[in-house]
Each structure stands twice: as structure tokens, then as C-alpha cells.
Design a protein around this motif. Sequence first.
Motif, PDB file in Angstrom:
ATOM      1  N   TYR A  44      -9.836  -3.017  29.804  1.00 14.23           N
ATOM      2  CA  TYR A  44     -11.180  -2.693  30.280  1.00 14.23           C
ATOM      3  C   TYR A  44     -11.158  -1.474  31.201  1.00 14.23           C
ATOM      4  CZ  TYR A  44     -15.626  -2.801  32.645  1.00 14.23           C
ATOM      5  OH  TYR A  44     -16.849  -2.432  33.162  1.00 14.23           O
ATOM      6  N   ILE A  45     -10.231  -1.457  32.162  1.00  8.57           N
ATOM      7  CA  ILE A  45     -10.178  -0.351  33.122  1.00  8.57           C
ATOM      8  C   ILE A  45      -9.851   0.963  32.413  1.00  8.57           C
ATOM      9  CG2 ILE A  45      -8.934   0.564  35.133  1.00  8.57           C
ATOM     10  CD1 ILE A  45      -8.857  -2.375  36.174  1.00  8.57           C
ATOM     11  N   ILE A  46      -8.931   0.935  31.468  1.00 14.60           N
ATOM     12  CA  ILE A  46      -8.611   2.146  30.703  1.00 14.60           C
ATOM     13  C   ILE A  46      -9.853   2.638  29.955  1.00 14.60           C
ATOM     14  CG2 ILE A  46      -7.301   3.034  28.721  1.00 14.60           C
ATOM     15  CD1 ILE A  46      -4.952   1.207  29.740  1.00 14.60           C
ATOM     16  N   GLN A  47     -10.555   1.731  29.311  1.00 14.89           N
ATOM     17  CA  GLN A  47     -11.764   2.102  28.567  1.00 14.89           C
ATOM     18  C   GLN A  47     -12.878   2.569  29.523  1.00 14.89           C
ATOM     19  OE1 GLN A  47     -13.541  -1.118  26.345  1.00 14.89           O
ATOM     20  NE2 GLN A  47     -14.505   0.308  24.918  1.00 14.89           N
ATOM     21  N   HIS A  48     -12.995   1.897  30.666  1.00 13.69           N
ATOM     22  CA  HIS A  48     -14.026   2.213  31.665  1.00 13.69           C
ATOM     23  C   HIS A  48     -13.891   3.659  32.172  1.00 13.69           C
ATOM     24  CE1 HIS A  48     -16.926   1.288  34.861  1.00 13.69           C
ATOM     25  NE2 HIS A  48     -16.087   1.828  35.728  1.00 13.69           N
ATOM     26  N   TYR A  49     -12.666   4.139  32.290  1.00 10.97           N
ATOM     27  CA  TYR A  49     -12.422   5.480  32.811  1.00 10.97           C
ATOM     28  C   TYR A  49     -12.209   6.532  31.724  1.00 10.97           C
ATOM     29  CZ  TYR A  49     -12.668   4.016  37.573  1.00 10.97           C
ATOM     30  OH  TYR A  49     -13.148   3.547  38.759  1.00 10.97           O
ATOM     31  N   GLU A  50     -12.443   6.161  30.483  1.00 10.19           N
ATOM     32  CA  GLU A  50     -12.335   7.127  29.388  1.00 10.19           C
ATOM     33  C   GLU A  50     -13.342   8.253  29.613  1.00 10.19           C
ATOM     34  OE1 GLU A  50     -12.844   7.242  24.551  1.00 10.19           O
ATOM     35  OE2 GLU A  50     -12.395   5.335  25.524  1.00 10.19           O
ATOM     36  N   GLY A  51     -12.847   9.469  29.590  1.00  6.62           N
ATOM     37  CA  GLY A  51     -13.720  10.623  29.776  1.00  6.62           C
ATOM     38  C   GLY A  51     -13.999  10.987  31.224  1.00  6.62           C
ATOM     39  N   VAL A  52     -13.554  10.194  32.179  1.00  9.74           N
ATOM     40  CA  VAL A  52     -13.800  10.500  33.585  1.00  9.74           C
ATOM     41  C   VAL A  52     -12.797  11.531  34.101  1.00  9.74           C
ATOM     42  CG1 VAL A  52     -13.807   9.530  35.928  1.00  9.74           C
ATOM     43  CG2 VAL A  52     -14.874   8.265  34.050  1.00  9.74           C
ATOM     44  N   TYR A  53     -11.560  11.377  33.712  1.00 15.81           N
ATOM     45  CA  TYR A  53     -10.497  12.274  34.147  1.00 15.81           C
ATOM     46  C   TYR A  53     -10.196  13.285  33.039  1.00 15.81           C
ATOM     47  CZ  TYR A  53      -9.747   8.934  37.914  1.00 15.81           C
ATOM     48  OH  TYR A  53      -9.916   8.131  39.006  1.00 15.81           O
ATOM     49  N   PRO A  54      -9.476  14.364  33.385  1.00 12.08           N
ATOM     50  CA  PRO A  54      -9.086  15.315  32.334  1.00 12.08           C
ATOM     51  C   PRO A  54      -8.349  14.596  31.208  1.00 12.08           C
ATOM     52  CG  PRO A  54      -8.560  16.194  34.502  1.00 12.08           C
ATOM     53  CD  PRO A  54      -8.999  14.770  34.697  1.00 12.08           C
ATOM     54  N   GLU A  55      -8.535  15.105  30.006  1.00 11.17           N
ATOM     55  CA  GLU A  55      -7.937  14.470  28.831  1.00 11.17           C
ATOM     56  C   GLU A  55      -6.415  14.402  28.970  1.00 11.17           C
ATOM     57  OE1 GLU A  55      -7.786  15.234  24.070  1.00 11.17           O
ATOM     58  OE2 GLU A  55      -9.608  15.811  25.153  1.00 11.17           O
ATOM     59  N   SER A  56      -5.856  13.277  28.537  1.00 10.69           N
ATOM     60  CA  SER A  56      -4.400  13.089  28.546  1.00 10.69           C
ATOM     61  C   SER A  56      -4.003  12.377  27.258  1.00 10.69           C
ATOM     62  CB  SER A  56      -3.963  12.289  29.773  1.00 10.69           C
ATOM     63  OG  SER A  56      -4.625  11.046  29.835  1.00 10.69           O
ATOM     64  N   ASP A  57      -2.706  12.452  26.943  1.00  8.36           N
ATOM     65  CA  ASP A  57      -2.210  11.848  25.708  1.00  8.36           C
ATOM     66  C   ASP A  57      -2.255  10.323  25.750  1.00  8.36           C
ATOM     67  OD1 ASP A  57      -1.650  14.389  24.705  1.00  8.36           O
ATOM     68  OD2 ASP A  57       0.406  14.355  25.480  1.00  8.36           O
ATOM     69  N   LYS A  58      -1.983   9.752  26.914  1.00  9.76           N
ATOM     70  CA  LYS A  58      -1.918   8.289  27.027  1.00  9.76           C
ATOM     71  C   LYS A  58      -2.298   7.878  28.449  1.00  9.76           C
ATOM     72  CE  LYS A  58      -0.641   4.179  25.476  1.00  9.76           C
ATOM     73  NZ  LYS A  58      -1.455   3.446  24.535  1.00  9.76           N
ATOM     74  N   GLN A  59      -3.047   6.789  28.558  1.00 11.95           N
ATOM     75  CA  GLN A  59      -3.444   6.261  29.851  1.00 11.95           C
ATOM     76  C   GLN A  59      -2.871   4.847  30.010  1.00 11.95           C
ATOM     77  OE1 GLN A  59      -6.100   7.011  27.497  1.00 11.95           O
ATOM     78  NE2 GLN A  59      -5.689   9.129  28.038  1.00 11.95           N
ATOM     79  N   PHE A  60      -2.477   4.555  31.234  1.00 10.22           N
ATOM     80  CA  PHE A  60      -1.970   3.225  31.556  1.00 10.22           C
ATOM     81  C   PHE A  60      -2.659   2.709  32.805  1.00 10.22           C
ATOM     82  CE2 PHE A  60       1.687   5.241  29.418  1.00 10.22           C
ATOM     83  CZ  PHE A  60       1.870   4.334  28.387  1.00 10.22           C
ATOM     84  N   GLU A  61      -2.733   1.396  32.899  1.00  9.68           N
ATOM     85  CA  GLU A  61      -3.260   0.735  34.083  1.00  9.68           C
ATOM     86  C   GLU A  61      -2.333  -0.421  34.410  1.00  9.68           C
ATOM     87  OE1 GLU A  61      -5.329  -2.086  36.636  1.00  9.68           O
ATOM     88  OE2 GLU A  61      -4.545  -2.479  34.640  1.00  9.68           O
ATOM     89  N   VAL A  62      -1.980  -0.559  35.684  1.00  5.52           N
ATOM     90  CA  VAL A  62      -1.229  -1.710  36.175  1.00  5.52           C
ATOM     91  C   VAL A  62      -1.977  -2.226  37.398  1.00  5.52           C
ATOM     92  CG1 VAL A  62       1.020  -1.003  35.255  1.00  5.52           C
ATOM     93  CG2 VAL A  62       0.339  -0.249  37.530  1.00  5.52           C
ATOM     94  N   HIS A  63      -1.828  -3.497  37.680  1.00  6.68           N
ATOM     95  CA  HIS A  63      -2.558  -4.047  38.813  1.00  6.68           C
ATOM     96  C   HIS A  63      -1.798  -5.176  39.486  1.00  6.68           C
ATOM     97  CE1 HIS A  63      -4.079  -6.058  35.126  1.00  6.68           C
ATOM     98  NE2 HIS A  63      -3.895  -7.152  35.853  1.00  6.68           N
TER      99      HIS A  63
END
Length: 167
Positions: A44-63
Motif C-alpha cells: 500500500y505504501i509503495i503504491q500510495h507514493y507512486e509518482g510522488v518522488y522522482p522516478e526510480s527502477d524499484k521502490q521498497f518499504e520496510v517498517h
Amino acid sequence: MLPNIVRMTLITWSMLFLLMGCTSFHSSNEVKVTSEMNELISDYIIQHYEGVYPESDKQFEVHKIYGAKETGEMTSIYLYSLFQGFNKSTEAEGQSGHSVPAVIKLKSKDGKYVISHYKEPQDGADFKRSLYKIFPRQYAKEALDDLKNSAGLQKEMNQKAEMWLRK
């Protein structure tokens, strides 16, 4: 004099029973966060921030989970999230992202969980006040301490990025 002692004793015992009742109620609605819930939160967090930050090849979230409470069909999870985007060209060096405490609410629907609410504290001068509004006091204090080092999550983030790069 004797009636005052009896009255004080009764008040003391009543307070003790009341406090014990509050403690057992408090712990009865705490829930364990499952691996399914953890995966749903990260996705959810990865999808929630899609397009917010500069484009990157891969996004990760840990909590890091501080705690979770169930009220009816709703489960509130209090956490500290570290989100970063990575590029193959820069390898395990994060290019963009954030670290922030958040509360996420899950609703049980047909035996599965769905995200029904996500909230972070406000930025800037209102950060601390808004954190205490959305978090229970004990978790808010811990989250404030975790701000200094992103809740110790950077090592886990680096491991995810390095595993991705090896593929």
C-alpha cells in the motif's frame, strides 16, 4: 475515625479493581500483525507514493510495528515506515524516499484485509502535536525516539535493495 479508614480502604480497593479492569480491557483488543498484514502495508505504501518522488527502477518499504489494536472489524496499526526508491545505475544507494511514523487501518472483508485509512503526522512545527493526536502516547514517545535513526530500518532496506540487484 474508623468510618474514614473503612471509606479509604473501600476507595482504594475500588480504584485497584477499576485499574485492573482497564488493563485487561486494554490488552484484550491488542492483535498480532501477521505477515499478510505486513505485506499489505508495504504494498500500500509503495503504491500510495507512486509518482510522488522522482522516478526510480524499484521502490521498497520496510517498517517497524509499535502495536496494533482491534476495534470491531477495524485494526489500527501504529508503525514507523522507511520508503526508498533505487536505480540499477546507482545500485544500493537510495535515490529518494522518506521515513515517517504512520497509522494504517485495516478492515476485515470476506476473510481478507483491505486498507481503509492511512495517516501520517503533519510536517514542520505541528509534527509532534499531530503525532500525539494519531498515536497512543506510549507509541508516540517511541516514534519520536526513532526519528533519529529511521527506527533502525536502514539495514533491512539495504538488504532488500542488494537482493534486488543480485537478480
